[in-house]
Design a protein around this motif. Structure first.
Motif, PDB file in Angstrom:
ATOM      1  N   GLN A 499      36.871  47.885  39.548  1.00  0.00           N
ATOM      2  CA  GLN A 499      37.726  47.599  40.761  1.00  0.00           C
ATOM      3  C   GLN A 499      37.452  45.977  41.023  1.00  0.00           C
ATOM      4  OE1 GLN A 499      35.345  50.883  42.840  1.00  0.00           O
ATOM      5  NE2 GLN A 499      37.540  51.017  43.918  1.00  0.00           N
ATOM      6  N   PHE A 500      36.232  45.671  40.672  1.00  0.00           N
ATOM      7  CA  PHE A 500      35.898  44.104  40.898  1.00  0.00           C
ATOM      8  C   PHE A 500      36.829  43.303  39.906  1.00  0.00           C
ATOM      9  CE2 PHE A 500      32.928  40.289  40.196  1.00  0.00           C
ATOM     10  CZ  PHE A 500      33.328  39.831  41.140  1.00  0.00           C
ATOM     11  N   GLN A 501      37.138  43.741  38.730  1.00  0.00           N
ATOM     12  CA  GLN A 501      38.044  42.738  37.831  1.00  0.00           C
ATOM     13  C   GLN A 501      39.477  42.838  38.333  1.00  0.00           C
ATOM     14  OE1 GLN A 501      37.296  43.727  33.481  1.00  0.00           O
ATOM     15  NE2 GLN A 501      35.680  44.971  34.340  1.00  0.00           N
ATOM     16  N   GLU A 502      39.854  44.015  38.851  1.00  0.00           N
ATOM     17  CA  GLU A 502      41.059  43.971  39.543  1.00  0.00           C
ATOM     18  C   GLU A 502      41.339  43.154  40.604  1.00  0.00           C
ATOM     19  OE1 GLU A 502      41.807  48.009  40.559  1.00  0.00           O
ATOM     20  OE2 GLU A 502      41.979  48.806  38.317  1.00  0.00           O
ATOM     21  N   TYR A 503      40.205  42.948  41.436  1.00  0.00           N
ATOM     22  CA  TYR A 503      40.177  41.841  42.483  1.00  0.00           C
ATOM     23  C   TYR A 503      40.179  40.522  42.037  1.00  0.00           C
ATOM     24  CZ  TYR A 503      38.470  39.252  46.326  1.00  0.00           C
ATOM     25  OH  TYR A 503      38.327  38.207  47.318  1.00  0.00           O
ATOM     26  N   LEU A 504      39.401  40.310  40.796  1.00  0.00           N
ATOM     27  CA  LEU A 504      39.387  38.974  40.260  1.00  0.00           C
ATOM     28  C   LEU A 504      40.828  38.695  39.739  1.00  0.00           C
ATOM     29  CD1 LEU A 504      36.048  38.973  38.381  1.00  0.00           C
ATOM     30  CD2 LEU A 504      36.566  37.785  40.509  1.00  0.00           C
ATOM     31  N   ALA A 505      41.676  39.441  39.194  1.00  0.00           N
ATOM     32  CA  ALA A 505      42.855  39.272  38.672  1.00  0.00           C
ATOM     33  C   ALA A 505      43.840  38.941  39.888  1.00  0.00           C
ATOM     34  CB  ALA A 505      43.306  40.672  37.913  1.00  0.00           C
ATOM     35  N   GLN A 506      43.570  39.478  40.883  1.00  0.00           N
ATOM     36  CA  GLN A 506      44.584  39.202  42.057  1.00  0.00           C
ATOM     37  C   GLN A 506      44.232  37.794  42.676  1.00  0.00           C
ATOM     38  OE1 GLN A 506      43.647  42.193  45.126  1.00  0.00           O
ATOM     39  NE2 GLN A 506      44.363  43.893  43.890  1.00  0.00           N
ATOM     40  N   LEU A 507      43.132  37.416  42.266  1.00  0.00           N
ATOM     41  CA  LEU A 507      42.786  35.852  42.853  1.00  0.00           C
ATOM     42  C   LEU A 507      43.141  34.928  41.792  1.00  0.00           C
ATOM     43  CD1 LEU A 507      38.909  36.203  44.005  1.00  0.00           C
ATOM     44  CD2 LEU A 507      41.158  36.141  45.157  1.00  0.00           C
ATOM     45  N   GLY A 508      43.834  35.584  40.651  1.00  0.00           N
ATOM     46  CA  GLY A 508      44.225  34.723  39.353  1.00  0.00           C
ATOM     47  C   GLY A 508      42.887  34.103  38.453  1.00  0.00           C
ATOM     48  N   GLN A 509      41.922  34.854  38.644  1.00  0.00           N
ATOM     49  CA  GLN A 509      40.545  34.452  37.888  1.00  0.00           C
ATOM     50  C   GLN A 509      40.307  35.904  36.831  1.00  0.00           C
ATOM     51  OE1 GLN A 509      39.655  31.790  37.673  1.00  0.00           O
ATOM     52  NE2 GLN A 509      40.055  30.653  39.403  1.00  0.00           N
ATOM     53  N   ALA A 510      41.233  36.500  36.215  1.00  0.00           N
ATOM     54  CA  ALA A 510      41.121  37.612  35.416  1.00  0.00           C
ATOM     55  C   ALA A 510      39.950  37.342  34.590  1.00  0.00           C
ATOM     56  CB  ALA A 510      42.397  38.116  34.811  1.00  0.00           C
ATOM     57  N   ASP A 511      39.903  36.184  33.882  1.00  0.00           N
ATOM     58  CA  ASP A 511      39.155  35.768  32.772  1.00  0.00           C
ATOM     59  C   ASP A 511      37.656  35.769  33.090  1.00  0.00           C
ATOM     60  OD1 ASP A 511      40.996  36.127  30.945  1.00  0.00           O
ATOM     61  OD2 ASP A 511      41.437  34.109  30.955  1.00  0.00           O
ATOM     62  N   ALA A 512      37.413  35.574  34.632  1.00  0.00           N
ATOM     63  CA  ALA A 512      36.146  35.180  35.088  1.00  0.00           C
ATOM     64  C   ALA A 512      35.004  36.198  34.604  1.00  0.00           C
ATOM     65  CB  ALA A 512      36.098  35.085  36.278  1.00  0.00           C
ATOM     66  N   TRP A 513      35.426  37.513  34.506  1.00  0.00           N
ATOM     67  CA  TRP A 513      34.557  38.512  34.072  1.00  0.00           C
ATOM     68  C   TRP A 513      33.705  38.538  32.797  1.00  0.00           C
ATOM     69  CZ3 TRP A 513      31.323  41.657  36.717  1.00  0.00           C
ATOM     70  CH2 TRP A 513      30.724  42.824  36.031  1.00  0.00           C
ATOM     71  N   GLN A 514      34.857  38.370  31.682  1.00  0.00           N
ATOM     72  CA  GLN A 514      34.469  38.399  30.557  1.00  0.00           C
ATOM     73  C   GLN A 514      33.857  37.003  29.940  1.00  0.00           C
ATOM     74  OE1 GLN A 514      33.921  40.996  28.456  1.00  0.00           O
ATOM     75  NE2 GLN A 514      34.847  42.551  29.924  1.00  0.00           N
ATOM     76  N   GLN A 515      34.439  36.035  30.471  1.00  0.00           N
ATOM     77  CA  GLN A 515      34.260  34.612  29.892  1.00  0.00           C
ATOM     78  C   GLN A 515      32.857  33.988  30.665  1.00  0.00           C
ATOM     79  OE1 GLN A 515      37.368  32.113  29.253  1.00  0.00           O
ATOM     80  NE2 GLN A 515      38.761  33.519  28.332  1.00  0.00           N
TER      81      GLN A 515
END
Length: 658
Positions: A499-515
C-alpha cells in the motif's frame, strides 16, 4: 484415529519434540502440522514434586549439595500426575518485565489470551504427557531468562540469543553505534539520529553543546522564513484539532508577537554557526578552546531569546546582507552535517527510558493524557515514558528527577527528534521491518521483504507533543482508537508495504522504495549488527527474529529508531494478522525445513549478508548490491554491501643469533 496418531509419536531420536512459551498459536499449529509433538509449558510455576527421567538423579545430587531446590518445576497435568517444567521457580509471566529484551509483554499476553489457550484436545494433552521427560529439540520462547540454564544447552534449536543489551536497548544501541568507525567507514549520523546517554557526564555535556548549536542553526532558519518586519512564522496549531489532554509546546500567537529580542541575537547565531563550521573543517587545531559553545556568548540569554522567537512569536528583523549570510552558512553546514535535513526550527528532542519498550515508563506507563509528566504521580518519583521536549532545562530537569534507586538517571537517552518526517495524509508513521540472524560467527542475516506501516492517531504537529501525534507504537495508539486523523487511512492505522508503494507511485516516486528506502534499511541493520555482535551471546543452533523500527524523512531516507528482540506477533489489524502469520511460517521454513532441503522455499526471506572465510584471517561478505539512485532528490543513505574488517596476522620465523 487417536491410536494411529499415538503410534506415529516421534521418538527422541527423531528430534521432533518442541516447546512453545508465549502467545504463539501460529508456531504451535505449524509445528504440529509437521508432525512435531509438543512438550507443553504451563504458565503458573509450582515447586517441583517429582523429577522424571535423567533429571531425577541430577536433582538428588543438587539436593545433597545443598542446592537445586529451585531448579525444576512441575504442574499438575490435565490427565493426572505431574508435568516437568523447563523454567526455574520464577513464574512464566512477569507483571512488568525488567528490561526491553523483548516486546512480548503484558499487553500481548492480554490481547492474545484467547489465542494462547490453544486447543486442549485430549490427544495433544496425552501426547504431551508421553514426552514429559524428554528434552525438546526446538524451543520458541518469549523470554530466555525463564528457561533452566542447565537444560538450555541440551536444546538444539532456540529462537533467542542471550545478552542482546548492546543491540536491543536504546542505551546499548547508542553506545554500539558510536564504535561503528572501528568496523566500517560509515558515519552513523547518516542513518541514526544523534543520541546521548544522559547518565554519562561527557555525553550529557555533548548533548548540551549539541542543543545549543542546533538552536543557533534553527534561529538562522527562522530568520530566513521572515518576510519584511513581521514576526518570524512557525507552525500554527490548528484550532479544529485541539482536543483535551493535548500538550501544547508553546504555540505562537497568530498576531504580532512580543517585542524584538536584543539586536545581537542573530549576529551571535551567525558567529556560533561560523565557528562550528570551522571546527567541522578542522580549522580549530590551533585554538585553545575549540568548542564555540563555551567562549562566544551568554548561552542562557541566547536560549531564552531563541525560545521567544521560536515559540512565542517575538519579532526578528533581518537585513539583506544578513539573509545572504544565513543562506550561505546553512548551505555550507548542510554539506558537513548529514542530519541537517531532519532538523526543523523548533529544536525538538525526544527523551526515552533506555531499557523500556512501547513508550512505557517506570511509573504510570507512558505520558499522561492531561499533563506532559503524567497525572496523580509525585514529580519527584515520576519517570514517564517517551517524551518530546523543546527546552534544554526541561530535558535536564526531567532526567534528574529520576534519581531514586529504581530509576537512575543513567537509564535515560535523549535523541534528536526528526522534525521533518515524511507524512501521509498529514499523519506521522513508522515502519516495522523484520530480519533474522541465524548465526553471529560468521554473521548471517536474512531480510524479510514484507513489512508494515504504523500510523499515529492524530494529525502531525510540532506544536502538540502528546503521544497520539508522535509515537507510532500500536500499544500507545490503541488508546486513541476513537480518533481518526484522515478518512483515507484505515481504522486500524496499519498499512502494508505494498500500500505504501502504491502511495509513493501516486507521488511520482515509485522508485523510492526499491532504490532508497529498502537499501537504506538493509545498510542500517547491517551496520548495527556489525557493531553489537561482539557483545551478543552467540550460540550455535540458535536464531532470532528481530523487528527494526524506521522513520522515513522527507527525502525518503530511512532513519533507524531502534531494534526490538522478540517483536510482537499480535494480530492487531487485518494487515498484521496476515503478515505476522507469514513471517512466523517463513521463519520455520528458514531454520527447520532448509536444514533438510537447502532448496526449499523460504517465503519472503532473502539472504542479506553472510561472511565467508570466518576465522581464516580475512573474510568477504556475500550481500546483494545496492541499486544506486538514478533520479533527482533520491539518494540511498549508505551502501548496503559492507566489507569485513581485516584481522591482522603476523607470520614468520625467529632470527638466530650469528
Amino acid at each position: 484415529l487417536r491410536w494411529r496418531r499415538l503410534s506415529s509419536l516421534p521418538s527422541a531420536q527423531e528430534k521432533k519434540i518442541f516447546a512453545v512459551q508465549g502467545p504463539y498459536p501460529v508456531i504451535r499449529r505449524l509445528l504440529r502440522a509437521r508432525g512435531w509433538v509438543e512438550r507443553k509449558l504451563l504458565r503458573n510455576g509450582r515447586q517441583l514434586k517429582q523429577q522424571p527421567g535423567d533429571q531425577k538423579k541430577q536433582h538428588r545430587k543438587e539436593r545433597a549439595s545443598g542446592g537445586g531446590d529451585e531448579q525444576g518445576e512441575t504442574v499438575q497435568n490435565p490427565r493426572g500426575g505431574t508435568q516437568p517444567f523447563l523454567a526455574t521457580t520464577k513464574p512464566l509471566h512477569h507483571p512488568w518485565p525488567r528490561d526491553k529484551e523483548n516486546e512480548g509483554e503484558r499487553e500481548d499476553m492480554k490481547e492474545d489470551k484467547e489465542q494462547c489457550c490453544e486447543d486442549s484436545d485430549d490427544i495433544h494433552d496425552l501426547m504431551s504427557f508421553l514426552v514429559r521427560d524428554q528434552v525438546p529439540n526446538f524451543l520458541w520462547t518469549i523470554r530466555l531468562s525463564t528457561i533452566d540454564q542447565k537444560l538450555l544447552p541440551r536444546i538444539e534449536v532456540v529462537n533467542r540469543y542471550p545478552r542482546l543489551y548492546a543491540l536491543c536497548t536504546k542505551e546499548g544501541l547508542c553506545q554500539s553505534l558510536q564504535n561503528l568507525p572501528w568496523f566500517e567507514q560509515v558515519d552513523f549520523n547518516t542513518f541514526f539520529p544523534r543520541c546521548y546517554r544522559l547518565g554519562i557526564e561527557d555525553e550529557q555535556e555533548a548533548f548540551i553543546e549539541d542543543f545549543r548549536l542546533t538552536a543557533a542553526r534553527s534561529l538562522l532558519k527562522l530568520a530566513l522564513q521572515k518576510a519584511g518586519n513581521r514576526p518570524v512564522g512557525t507552525e500554527q496549531p490548528p484550532k479544529s484539532n485541539k482536543v483535551p489532554g493535548d500538550h501544547v509546546a508553546n504555540s505562537m500567537p497568530s498576531t504580532a508577537g512580543p517585542c524584538c529580542p536584543y539586536p545581537q541575537l542573530l549576529e551571535e547565531a551567525l558567529e556560533v554557526c561560523g565557528q562550528h563550521l570551522g571546527v567541522l573543517g578542522h580549522q580549530d587545531i590551533d585554538r585553545n578552546t575549540p568548542s564555540p559553545c563555551r567562549t562566544c556568548i551568554n548561552w542562557d540569554r541566547f536560549l531564552h531569546e531563541y525560545y521567544r522567537v521560536a515559540h512565542e512569536g517575538a519579532r526578528l528583523v533581518l537585513g539583506r546582507e544578513e539573509r545572504e549570510q544565513c543562506q550561505d552558512l546553512l548551505q555550507c553546514l548542510e554539506e558537513q552535517l548529514p542530519q541537517l535535513s531532519i532538523e526543523g526550527n523548533l529544536n525538538v528532542w525526544i527523551l526515552k527510558p533506555s531499557a523500556k519498550s512501547r513508550g512505557r515508563g517506570k511509573a504510570g506507563g507512558c505520558m499522561g493524557d492531561t499533563h506532559p509528566y503524567g497525572a496523580g504521580i509525585p514529580p519527584s518519583l515520576y519517570c514517564p515514558g517517551i517524551v518530546c521536549m523543546t527546552r534544554l532545562e526541561e530535558v535536564l530537569e526531567l532526567a534528574q528527577k529520576c534519581t531514586n534507586p529504581l530509576a537512575r538517571v543513567c537509564e535515560w537517552v535523549v535523541q534528536k527528534y526528526v522534525e521533518r518526517p515524511l507524512i501521509i495524509f498529514n499523519t506521522k508513521f513508522d515502519i516495522r521491518q523484520w530480519f533474522v540472524v541465524t548465526d553471529w560467527k560468521p554473521l548471517t542475516v536474512w531480510f524479510y521483504r514484507e513489512c508494515y506501516l504504523r500510523f499515529c492517531s492524530r494529525p502531525f504537529s510540532l506544536c502538540h507533543l502528546e503521544p497520539a501525534r508522535h509515537l507510532c507504537n500500536v500499544s500507545i495508539q490503541k488508546r486513541y482508537k476513537t480518533s481518526q486523523p484522515d478518512p483515507r487511512l484505515p481504522p486500524d492505522k496499519i498499512w502494508s508495504n505494498k500500500q505504501f508503494q502504491e502511495y509513493l507511485a501516486q507521488l511520482g516516486q515509485a522508485d523510492a522504495w526499491q532504490q532508497v528506502i529498502v537499501p537504506g534499511m538493509k545498510a542500517a541493520i547491517l551496520n548495527a549488527l556489525r557493531c553489537a555482535r561482539d557483545q551478543v551471546g552467540s550460540r550455535k543452533g540458535s536464531f532470532e527474529l528481530f523487528g527494526a523500527d524506521f522513520l522515513i524523512g522527507e527525502d525518503f531516507r530511512p532513519w533507524l529508531l531502534e531494534i526490538n528482540s522478540c517483536p510482537t506477533m499480535s494480530p492487531s489489524s487485518v494487515v498484521t494478522r496476515r503478515l505476522c502469520a507469514n513471517v512466523q511460517r517463513d521463519t520455520l521454513r528458514l531454520v527447520l525445513d532448509r536444514k533438510d532441503n537447502p532448496t526449499c522455499s523460504i517465503g519472503a526471506f532473502e539472504l542479506l549478508y553472510r561472511e565467508v572465510g570466518w576465522g581464516l584471517g580475512t573474510g568477504t561478505p556475500q550481500a546483494p548490491q545496492a541499486t544506486t539512485a538514478c533520479f533527482f532528490h533520491l539518494q540511498a543513505a549508505v551502501a548496503s554491501c559492507l566489507t569485513v574488517g581485516l584481522k591482522l596476522l603476523v607470520t614468520g620465523c625467529s632470527l638466530k643469533k650469528a
